[in-house]
Scaffold this motif. Sequence first.
Motif, PDB file in Angstrom:
ATOM      1  N   ASN A 177     -16.001  -4.898  -8.887  1.00 19.72           N
ATOM      2  CA  ASN A 177     -14.589  -4.709  -9.216  1.00 19.72           C
ATOM      3  C   ASN A 177     -13.739  -4.666  -7.954  1.00 19.72           C
ATOM      4  O   ASN A 177     -12.609  -5.158  -7.915  1.00 19.72           O
ATOM      5  CB  ASN A 177     -14.417  -3.406  -9.998  1.00 19.72           C
ATOM      6  CG  ASN A 177     -13.502  -3.577 -11.192  1.00 19.72           C
ATOM      7  OD1 ASN A 177     -13.133  -4.685 -11.556  1.00 19.72           O
ATOM      8  ND2 ASN A 177     -13.149  -2.488 -11.817  1.00 19.72           N
ATOM      9  N   GLN A 178     -14.282  -4.075  -6.885  1.00 22.97           N
ATOM     10  CA  GLN A 178     -13.546  -3.990  -5.631  1.00 22.97           C
ATOM     11  C   GLN A 178     -13.539  -5.333  -4.894  1.00 22.97           C
ATOM     12  O   GLN A 178     -12.771  -5.518  -3.956  1.00 22.97           O
ATOM     13  CB  GLN A 178     -14.179  -2.908  -4.747  1.00 22.97           C
ATOM     14  CG  GLN A 178     -14.095  -1.517  -5.360  1.00 22.97           C
ATOM     15  CD  GLN A 178     -14.770  -0.463  -4.510  1.00 22.97           C
ATOM     16  OE1 GLN A 178     -15.137  -0.718  -3.375  1.00 22.97           O
ATOM     17  NE2 GLN A 178     -14.940   0.736  -5.064  1.00 22.97           N
ATOM     18  N   GLN A 184      -5.680  -0.319 -12.372  1.00 24.49           N
ATOM     19  CA  GLN A 184      -5.082   0.620 -11.425  1.00 24.49           C
ATOM     20  C   GLN A 184      -6.213   1.187 -10.589  1.00 24.49           C
ATOM     21  O   GLN A 184      -7.166   1.758 -11.132  1.00 24.49           O
ATOM     22  CB  GLN A 184      -4.338   1.739 -12.154  1.00 24.49           C
ATOM     23  CG  GLN A 184      -3.220   1.253 -13.057  1.00 24.49           C
ATOM     24  CD  GLN A 184      -1.936   0.983 -12.295  1.00 24.49           C
ATOM     25  OE1 GLN A 184      -1.233   1.883 -11.901  1.00 24.49           O
ATOM     26  NE2 GLN A 184      -1.653  -0.282 -12.068  1.00 24.49           N
ATOM     27  N   GLN A 185      -6.119   1.084  -9.251  1.00 22.57           N
ATOM     28  CA  GLN A 185      -7.278   1.360  -8.407  1.00 22.57           C
ATOM     29  C   GLN A 185      -7.726   2.831  -8.433  1.00 22.57           C
ATOM     30  O   GLN A 185      -8.870   3.132  -8.709  1.00 22.57           O
ATOM     31  CB  GLN A 185      -6.987   0.929  -6.962  1.00 22.57           C
ATOM     32  CG  GLN A 185      -7.005  -0.566  -6.742  1.00 22.57           C
ATOM     33  CD  GLN A 185      -5.733  -1.258  -7.213  1.00 22.57           C
ATOM     34  OE1 GLN A 185      -4.649  -0.697  -7.113  1.00 22.57           O
ATOM     35  NE2 GLN A 185      -5.865  -2.463  -7.724  1.00 22.57           N
ATOM     36  N   TYR A 186      -6.805   3.742  -8.114  1.00 21.30           N
ATOM     37  CA  TYR A 186      -7.176   5.160  -8.019  1.00 21.30           C
ATOM     38  C   TYR A 186      -6.095   6.025  -8.673  1.00 21.30           C
ATOM     39  O   TYR A 186      -4.929   5.967  -8.285  1.00 21.30           O
ATOM     40  CB  TYR A 186      -7.338   5.588  -6.559  1.00 21.30           C
ATOM     41  CG  TYR A 186      -8.385   4.815  -5.788  1.00 21.30           C
ATOM     42  CD1 TYR A 186      -9.742   5.117  -5.914  1.00 21.30           C
ATOM     43  CD2 TYR A 186      -8.016   3.777  -4.941  1.00 21.30           C
ATOM     44  CE1 TYR A 186     -10.705   4.402  -5.215  1.00 21.30           C
ATOM     45  CE2 TYR A 186      -8.970   3.061  -4.225  1.00 21.30           C
ATOM     46  CZ  TYR A 186     -10.313   3.379  -4.374  1.00 21.30           C
ATOM     47  OH  TYR A 186     -11.250   2.663  -3.672  1.00 21.30           O
ATOM     48  N   VAL A 198      -2.453   2.650  -5.258  1.00 20.25           N
ATOM     49  CA  VAL A 198      -2.670   1.272  -5.696  1.00 20.25           C
ATOM     50  C   VAL A 198      -2.110   0.300  -4.667  1.00 20.25           C
ATOM     51  O   VAL A 198      -1.355   0.673  -3.777  1.00 20.25           O
ATOM     52  CB  VAL A 198      -2.005   0.997  -7.066  1.00 20.25           C
ATOM     53  CG1 VAL A 198      -2.621   1.839  -8.160  1.00 20.25           C
ATOM     54  CG2 VAL A 198      -0.500   1.226  -6.996  1.00 20.25           C
ATOM     55  N   GLY A 240     -10.034   5.331 -12.316  1.00 22.42           N
ATOM     56  CA  GLY A 240      -9.427   4.151 -11.720  1.00 22.42           C
ATOM     57  C   GLY A 240     -10.366   2.963 -11.788  1.00 22.42           C
ATOM     58  O   GLY A 240     -11.576   3.098 -11.984  1.00 22.42           O
ATOM     59  N   SER A 241      -9.804   1.778 -11.608  1.00 25.53           N
ATOM     60  CA  SER A 241     -10.583   0.546 -11.679  1.00 25.53           C
ATOM     61  C   SER A 241     -11.607   0.440 -10.559  1.00 25.53           C
ATOM     62  O   SER A 241     -12.598  -0.284 -10.691  1.00 25.53           O
ATOM     63  CB  SER A 241      -9.639  -0.666 -11.634  1.00 25.53           C
ATOM     64  OG  SER A 241      -8.725  -0.634 -12.705  1.00 25.53           O
ATOM     65  N   PHE A 242     -11.377   1.132  -9.445  1.00 27.18           N
ATOM     66  CA  PHE A 242     -12.306   1.095  -8.315  1.00 27.18           C
ATOM     67  C   PHE A 242     -13.245   2.295  -8.325  1.00 27.18           C
ATOM     68  O   PHE A 242     -13.935   2.561  -7.336  1.00 27.18           O
ATOM     69  CB  PHE A 242     -11.542   1.049  -6.994  1.00 27.18           C
ATOM     70  CG  PHE A 242     -10.960  -0.318  -6.683  1.00 27.18           C
ATOM     71  CD1 PHE A 242     -10.994  -1.349  -7.611  1.00 27.18           C
ATOM     72  CD2 PHE A 242     -10.375  -0.564  -5.453  1.00 27.18           C
ATOM     73  CE1 PHE A 242     -10.462  -2.592  -7.336  1.00 27.18           C
ATOM     74  CE2 PHE A 242      -9.839  -1.819  -5.158  1.00 27.18           C
ATOM     75  CZ  PHE A 242      -9.881  -2.833  -6.106  1.00 27.18           C
ATOM     76  N   LYS A 277       0.859  -1.186   0.000  1.00 27.01           N
ATOM     77  CA  LYS A 277       0.000   0.000   0.000  1.00 27.01           C
ATOM     78  C   LYS A 277       0.886   1.224   0.000  1.00 27.01           C
ATOM     79  O   LYS A 277       1.552   1.529   0.993  1.00 27.01           O
ATOM     80  CB  LYS A 277      -0.909  -0.022   1.235  1.00 27.01           C
ATOM     81  CG  LYS A 277      -1.987   1.050   1.224  1.00 27.01           C
ATOM     82  CD  LYS A 277      -2.972   0.844   0.085  1.00 27.01           C
ATOM     83  CE  LYS A 277      -4.116   1.862   0.156  1.00 27.01           C
ATOM     84  NZ  LYS A 277      -5.014   1.739  -0.988  1.00 27.01           N
TER      85      LYS A 277
END
Length: 282
Positions: free
Chosen positions: A247-248, A106-108, A162, A128-130, A79
């Motif tokens: 997704n999360q 990529q999350q954010y 991420v 992002g993916s989230f 993290k």
Amino acid sequence: MRLLSTIILFFLLVRSPMGEAAPVLKVDASSVMNALPADPYLEVWEDESKQASIHDLLKTPPIFRDLSVEPPQAMGYSKAIFWIRFHIENTSDVEQRIYLEATDPQQYLDFFALDPVTQQIVDRQSIGSFRPISQQRFKYRFPVLEVIARPGLQTFYFRLDVVSVTFPYSFWTKDELLEKASWDRTALAFFFGCFTIMALYHLLLGLTTKRLEYFLYVGYLISFILLQMFVTGSGSLYFGDAWTLPNQGVAVWITMTIIFTLQFSISFLRLGPERLNLIRWT
């Protein structure tokens, strides 16, 4: 002796990562990107406090390092918060739009573009993916940043939050990325179509034969499909913003896939000679 010391000090400063800067990406109306690797043009700074804002960076610029020269030590699964900076020189007289694609989830990502003259923020994007895909200007299975390069030299930043610390970015023109997206949709439709047909076929066999093994196999296929929708980033394309929460839950799909795989394998191996009857229909 003093001259020699000065030469050595100058050499060390030039060769050290602190003295290195990533090259400027030059664009014009005829530029061809076609998945141009972004790594050589990116500079990175790890925000250990995880509290810095874009205004903090502009007020007191930290030391950014050339990503291609010295990758961050935190690469891998951790993290971490990273800030990425790159520079684009638009040598034409009009705005040029190029796209920075992340080649895996990529999350954010929070993006900021600075005015070439005033150095004020003129564009922001949070994708992002989230996050809901509706926040993304170019709808694609992975996060894509729209980079609007004004005439002259311009600086861009984005904040990367991420779990998997990688920097898988490529530059595209809009036409190039549209062509790639079209091919991706065709390939993914065939891939998921095949697995969906397999799941429906084995569900029908399970309902007909009342055998647990078929239902376990269907559970494995469904979990695998959902997991691949995250890995390939296609879930958002099929379900839009409704896919944000699933997704999360990628850890859930990984766990369910493993559970159904183990349960099916154990049940199948316990069948003994009856296995031949099941294999005949699969």
